[in-house]
Design an enzyme around this catalytic site. Structure first.
Site, short mmCIF file in Angstrom:
data_model
loop_
_atom_site.label_atom_id
_atom_site.label_comp_id
_atom_site.label_asym_id
_atom_site.label_seq_id
_atom_site.Cartn_x
_atom_site.Cartn_y
_atom_site.Cartn_z
N LYS A 114 0.86 -1.18 0.00
CA LYS A 114 0.00 0.00 0.00
C LYS A 114 0.89 1.23 0.00
O LYS A 114 1.89 1.28 0.72
CB LYS A 114 -0.91 0.01 1.24
N SER A 131 4.58 8.15 0.98
CA SER A 131 4.61 7.54 -0.34
C SER A 131 6.00 7.00 -0.67
O SER A 131 7.02 7.53 -0.22
CB SER A 131 4.19 8.58 -1.39
N SER A 132 6.01 5.93 -1.47
CA SER A 132 7.24 5.30 -1.96
C SER A 132 8.14 4.79 -0.85
O SER A 132 9.35 4.69 -1.01
CB SER A 132 8.02 6.27 -2.88
N ARG A 133 7.54 4.48 0.29
CA ARG A 133 8.28 3.93 1.45
C ARG A 133 9.27 4.92 2.05
O ARG A 133 10.13 4.53 2.82
CB ARG A 133 9.00 2.62 1.07
N LEU A 134 9.12 6.20 1.72
CA LEU A 134 9.99 7.22 2.32
C LEU A 134 9.29 7.79 3.55
O LEU A 134 8.91 8.97 3.61
CB LEU A 134 10.31 8.31 1.29
#
Length: 211
Positions: free
Chosen positions: A8, A187-190
């Site tokens: 997700k 977002s984007s695992r950041l």
């Protein structure tokens, strides 16, 4: 879809050093209130991780019952597996995961037993069935079938009726925090990770960790 493809992208919010309170308990209170107002399922549920005498970790879900400047409290059987772990190694960690808000809170510190007076006050506030169950169950001990547990409960009911006393082996623990991390999914695992670390003088330092 394979398990590896399940993911997700978190996009609800952000978290910066300027967003958080100077005191981590105040910050936790703010996030906990927001979880309650958002009707997060089991917002008071937390994963408690302990380590036994052999150095092996173990985790389970327990319910937080109180938090204040002293720390985070829960109640259990002192003779349980987690109780035995804490008697050997009094350090533990807690984890709250509020998926609806895309947030985690990780807490590390030393664990201590709370007072008998605090134990009595909470025990007698519990529903009758929970009080009876605390006497009936020898938590973490093996039994051959559920009938044994039901027999133990019947014995408690026969002996104490609707006035079960608090057993000496049942009570509360308080984790006194030394490190608290607030994690906000991004977002984007950041992800945003803001961590509080307690200093030797009792004050807190605030920093950011890479995701």
């Amino acid at each position: 879809m394979s398990i590896a493809d399940i993911r997700k992208d978190y996009q609800q919010a952000s978290l910066s050093e300027t967003d958080v309170a100077a005191d981590p308990m105040q910050q936790f209170g703010t996030w906990f209130d927001q979880a309650l107002k958002a009707d997060v399922a089991e917002a008071n549920a937390m994963s408690l991780s302990t380590v036994n005498a052999a150095g092996r970790p173990s985790s389970r879900i327990v319910l937080i019952k109180e938090f204040d400047q002293r720390g985070f409290c829960w109640f259990t059987n002192y003779d349980s597996a987690k109780g035995n772990d804490l008697a050997t190694n009094p350090y533990a960690s807690l984890l709250f995961f509020w998926t609806a808000l895309e947030r985690q809170v990780r807490i590390e510190g030393k664990v201590e037993k709370i007072t008998a007076e605090e134990n009595d006050a909470y025990f007698h506030s519990r529903p009758l069935g929970s009080r009876q169950g605390a006497l009936a169950s020898k938590q973490s001990q093996p039994i051959p079938h559920r009938g044994v547990l039901e027999e133990q409960l019947a014995a408690v009911l026969e002996k104490y009726g609707d006035q079960p006393p608090r057993p000496e082996h049942w009570g509360g623990y308080r984790l006194v925090p030394e490190k608290i991390e607030f994690w906000q999914g991004r977002s984007s695992r950041l992800h945003d990770r803001i961590v509080y670390t307690k200093n030797t003088d009792g004050t807190w330092s605030i920093g950011r960790l890479q995701p």
